[in-house]
Enzyme design. Sequence first.
Site, PDB file in Angstrom:
ATOM      1  CD  GLU A 123      -3.079  -0.818   2.246  1.00  0.00           C
ATOM      2  OE1 GLU A 123      -2.851  -0.031   3.175  1.00  0.00           O
ATOM      3  OE2 GLU A 123      -4.116  -1.500   2.166  1.00  0.00           O
ATOM      4  CG  HIS A 239      -9.056   5.985   1.262  1.00  0.00           C
ATOM      5  ND1 HIS A 239      -8.898   5.763  -0.080  1.00  0.00           N
ATOM      6  CD2 HIS A 239      -8.415   4.964   1.880  1.00  0.00           C
ATOM      7  CE1 HIS A 239      -8.208   4.654  -0.260  1.00  0.00           C
ATOM      8  NE2 HIS A 239      -7.899   4.145   0.919  1.00  0.00           N
ATOM      9  NE  ARG A 285      -4.690   5.360   3.055  1.00  0.00           N
ATOM     10  CZ  ARG A 285      -5.279   4.512   3.852  1.00  0.00           C
ATOM     11  NH1 ARG A 285      -5.862   4.957   4.945  1.00  0.00           N
ATOM     12  NH2 ARG A 285      -5.297   3.229   3.594  1.00  0.00           N
ATOM     13  CG  HIS A 346     -10.315   6.150   5.306  1.00  0.00           C
ATOM     14  ND1 HIS A 346     -11.284   5.203   5.104  1.00  0.00           N
ATOM     15  CD2 HIS A 346      -9.150   5.478   5.481  1.00  0.00           C
ATOM     16  CE1 HIS A 346     -10.728   4.000   5.158  1.00  0.00           C
ATOM     17  NE2 HIS A 346      -9.449   4.136   5.397  1.00  0.00           N
ATOM     18  NE  ARG A 381       3.404  -3.630  25.643  1.00  0.00           N
ATOM     19  CZ  ARG A 381       4.532  -4.221  25.973  1.00  0.00           C
ATOM     20  NH1 ARG A 381       4.947  -4.197  27.211  1.00  0.00           N
ATOM     21  NH2 ARG A 381       5.229  -4.877  25.099  1.00  0.00           N
TER      22      ARG A 381
HETATM   23  C1  LIG Z   1     -14.089   1.237   4.858  1.00  0.00           C
HETATM   24  C2  LIG Z   1     -12.883   1.208   5.759  1.00  0.00           C
HETATM   25  C3  LIG Z   1     -11.742   0.518   5.363  1.00  0.00           C
HETATM   26  C4  LIG Z   1     -10.615   0.482   6.189  1.00  0.00           C
HETATM   27  N1  LIG Z   1      -9.518  -0.250   5.801  1.00  0.00           N
HETATM   28  C5  LIG Z   1      -8.470  -0.366   6.659  1.00  0.00           C
HETATM   29  C6  LIG Z   1      -7.359  -1.212   6.351  1.00  0.00           C
HETATM   30  O1  LIG Z   1      -7.335  -1.873   5.328  1.00  0.00           O
HETATM   31  N2  LIG Z   1      -6.345  -1.284   7.230  1.00  0.00           N
HETATM   32  C7  LIG Z   1      -6.340  -0.571   8.396  1.00  0.00           C
HETATM   33  O2  LIG Z   1      -5.373  -0.671   9.164  1.00  0.00           O
HETATM   34  N3  LIG Z   1      -7.377   0.218   8.727  1.00  0.00           N
HETATM   35  C8  LIG Z   1      -8.437   0.331   7.897  1.00  0.00           C
HETATM   36  N4  LIG Z   1      -9.495   1.122   8.236  1.00  0.00           N
HETATM   37  C9  LIG Z   1      -9.469   1.792   9.543  1.00  0.00           C
HETATM   38  C10 LIG Z   1      -9.772   0.778  10.623  1.00  0.00           C
HETATM   39  O3  LIG Z   1     -10.772  -0.103  10.196  1.00  0.00           O
HETATM   40  C11 LIG Z   1     -10.251   1.464  11.894  1.00  0.00           C
HETATM   41  O4  LIG Z   1      -9.397   2.517  12.246  1.00  0.00           O
HETATM   42  C12 LIG Z   1     -10.267   0.468  13.044  1.00  0.00           C
HETATM   43  O5  LIG Z   1     -11.001  -0.662  12.681  1.00  0.00           O
HETATM   44  C13 LIG Z   1     -10.868   1.120  14.254  1.00  0.00           C
HETATM   45  O6  LIG Z   1     -11.034   0.134  15.229  1.00  0.00           O
HETATM   46  P1  LIG Z   1     -11.654   0.520  16.622  1.00  0.00           P
HETATM   47  O7  LIG Z   1     -11.817  -0.736  17.382  1.00  0.00           O
HETATM   48  O8  LIG Z   1     -10.899   1.637  17.212  1.00  0.00           O
HETATM   49  O9  LIG Z   1     -13.098   1.144  16.241  1.00  0.00           O
HETATM   50  P2  LIG Z   1     -14.333   0.458  15.505  1.00  0.00           P
HETATM   51  O10 LIG Z   1     -13.935  -0.763  14.792  1.00  0.00           O
HETATM   52  O11 LIG Z   1     -15.031   1.505  14.720  1.00  0.00           O
HETATM   53  O12 LIG Z   1     -15.266   0.055  16.724  1.00  0.00           O
HETATM   54  C14 LIG Z   1     -15.917   1.046  17.476  1.00  0.00           C
HETATM   55  C15 LIG Z   1     -16.967   0.369  18.309  1.00  0.00           C
HETATM   56  O13 LIG Z   1     -17.483   1.273  19.278  1.00  0.00           O
HETATM   57  C16 LIG Z   1     -18.900   1.198  19.297  1.00  0.00           C
HETATM   58  N5  LIG Z   1     -19.370   2.478  19.808  1.00  0.00           N
HETATM   59  C17 LIG Z   1     -19.178   3.710  19.316  1.00  0.00           C
HETATM   60  N6  LIG Z   1     -19.734   4.630  20.119  1.00  0.00           N
HETATM   61  C18 LIG Z   1     -20.293   3.965  21.146  1.00  0.00           C
HETATM   62  C19 LIG Z   1     -21.008   4.353  22.308  1.00  0.00           C
HETATM   63  N7  LIG Z   1     -21.302   5.640  22.589  1.00  0.00           N
HETATM   64  N8  LIG Z   1     -21.434   3.403  23.150  1.00  0.00           N
HETATM   65  C20 LIG Z   1     -21.198   2.088  22.907  1.00  0.00           C
HETATM   66  N9  LIG Z   1     -20.521   1.662  21.824  1.00  0.00           N
HETATM   67  C21 LIG Z   1     -20.068   2.593  20.963  1.00  0.00           C
HETATM   68  C22 LIG Z   1     -19.262   0.898  17.869  1.00  0.00           C
HETATM   69  O14 LIG Z   1     -20.568   0.408  17.751  1.00  0.00           O
HETATM   70  C23 LIG Z   1     -18.178  -0.131  17.534  1.00  0.00           C
HETATM   71  O15 LIG Z   1     -18.516  -1.383  18.048  1.00  0.00           O
HETATM   72  C24 LIG Z   1     -10.631   1.168   7.429  1.00  0.00           C
HETATM   73  C25 LIG Z   1     -11.778   1.858   7.823  1.00  0.00           C
HETATM   74  C26 LIG Z   1     -12.898   1.877   7.011  1.00  0.00           C
HETATM   75  C27 LIG Z   1     -14.115   2.609   7.463  1.00  0.00           C
END
Ligand SMILES: Cc1cc2nc3c(=O)[nH]c(=O)nc-3n(C[C@H](O)[C@H](O)[C@H](O)COP(=O)(O)OP(=O)(O)OC[C@H]3O[C@@H](n4cnc5c(N)ncnc54)[C@H](O)[C@@H]3O)c2cc1C
Length: 511
Positions: A123, A239, A285, A346, A381
């Site tokens: 990438e 993105h 990006r 993004h 951690r």
């Molecule tokens: C289309 C797309 C493609 C991507 N591709 C890549 C990739 O190829 N490689 C990469 O490294 N990253 C990629 N990313 C970025 C990556 O997916 C995210 O940064 C990462 O998954 C975030 O993980 P997280 O656990 O922090 O949040 P999330 O996976 O968004 O989880 C957040 C959680 O919190 C919950 N939540 C939110 N607010 C509340 C609340 N008030 N109360 C209770 N629950 C709540 C939501 O329902 C969800 O379950 C991509 C993102 C998108 C949108």
Amino acid sequence: MAIAHGDVQRVDFLVIGSGIAGLTFALKAHPGSSVAVVTKKDLPESSTAYAQGGIAASVGETDSWELHEQDTLTAGAGLCDPEVVRLVTREAPRLVDWLVDLGARFDQSKTPGGLPQLRLGREGGHSRRRIIHTADHTGQEIERTLVEAARRHGGLAVREYCTAVDLIVSDGECLGAWVLDTRAQRAWPVLARATVLATGGCGQVYRYTTNPPIATGDGMAVARRAGAMLANMEFVQFHPTTLCHPGARAFLISERARGEGGTLWNALGERFMLEVHPLAELAPRDVVARAIDMEMKATGAECVYLDLRQIGAKRIVDLFPGIYERCLSVDIDITRRHIPVSPAAHYMCGGVWTDLWGRTSLSRLYACGEVAYTGLHGANRLASNSLLKADTRSVPELSLPSTREEPGAVRAALQREMWQNVGIVRSDASLAAALAAVRELMADGVGHGPIDASIESANLLVTAEAIIECALLRRESRGGHFNQDCPERDDLRWQRPTLLSRTETPRPPAG
Ligand SMILES: Cc1cc2nc3c(=O)[nH]c(=O)nc-3n(C[C@H](O)[C@H](O)[C@H](O)COP(=O)(O)OP(=O)(O)OC[C@H]3O[C@@H](n4cnc5c(N)ncnc54)[C@H](O)[C@@H]3O)c2cc1C
């Protein structure tokens, strides 16, 4: 419908969110500790489940974590915390091993000796092939693995359709959160020795975003209301390549498509990235997104074009089955014609400020994943942090957003404002206009709709305000933040994060 109030629940860890960050933390929490996971929709619904490209880890033969570290520092344009980058790039192969042990199935190829090995993609900004993936639905595979592990675990109390409305703070400590079961319309306080925000990003503040509807910046908003510090909120990553078609607007066309040889062309048929950066389509990006934005403005077209045909039809379908199908559903056969693409919001590079151990500036509040400013995905951690004392203090009342405007209308007005004035290219005037508009929407209040929509709209406003405030504080341009009134990078004054606490509200520049 009136909100019923339930009894206080006490746990060791309250984890808010069920994406990769929240579930990784929950699964790694110390055995024997009580862990409650609350998530506002179905357990798998998260940005994690939509990730296409994969996870970067230096597992290739000619790769090393030092190269991965260097590439990360380069893309970060002088603002990365080197200690965090080192930790993440060193640990990345171990996170991949952990996911594989848990049952994740990533694509494999064969070594010359016939042994299986991970098949690596490339990438933008990476000097080596190091993207571990499952075709173009890697996130779905990771989320499936984590959700199944969480369901098998037995020790996790998982509550779906439960929104964390606000943190409970007393004497400068986070005691837990008010949680609202949006189906039962019942709210209750969850008190925890440690509360972990894993609520993901805030792409929904923008009109065009790759993020799913859950990405409403809730974690950033509740943290800000509770007095925790936010950092670098101006660094929204756009993105470069999302589908520009009314039938599937902002559907992500993974960066791996360019990594495999996809090229970008403007409306005049010119391959413009060759002039912009030595890495051409594989430049970082922000560079590609800004170049596309410039081409669109210069040619008056609403998109540029991504040509994948040189990859070959069979390979395209093999590598990108999801993208192929989605584009075909709007009559674009990507094996035969180029794809109209434009940038969309993004990823939030800033967020709730944390130290290396995921601690926020508010005692007993932790943050990990996209909601956090460290950029650490996952939370391995955090689990080893020492637990804090139990609590007997009284819980402040739950306060819900006030009612006046319909929450859907507030969200739409905000998204338009942010897209127009706080997008890829910003100016002092556009930021000042956006700040005034957001504050006017805040003054109007949100409500007259389902309570979960009201909460989200209120949170989107707080998050948007923080993005604009940080953008106004930073008097330079770098990485994902470009202000045409201060277009140069200024290492002397600005090689540091912008920090936002409740006491530090910037004024729009005069004149
Ligand atoms: C289309 C797309 C493609 C991507 N591709 C890549 C990739 O190829 N490689 C990469 O490294 N990253 C990629 N990313 C970025 C990556 O997916 C995210 O940064 C990462 O998954 C975030 O993980 P997280 O656990 O922090 O949040 P999330 O996976 O968004 O989880 C957040 C959680 O919190 C919950 N939540 C939110 N607010 C509340 C609340 N008030 N109360 C209770 N629950 C709540 C939501 O329902 C969800 O379950 C991509 C993102 C998108 C949108």
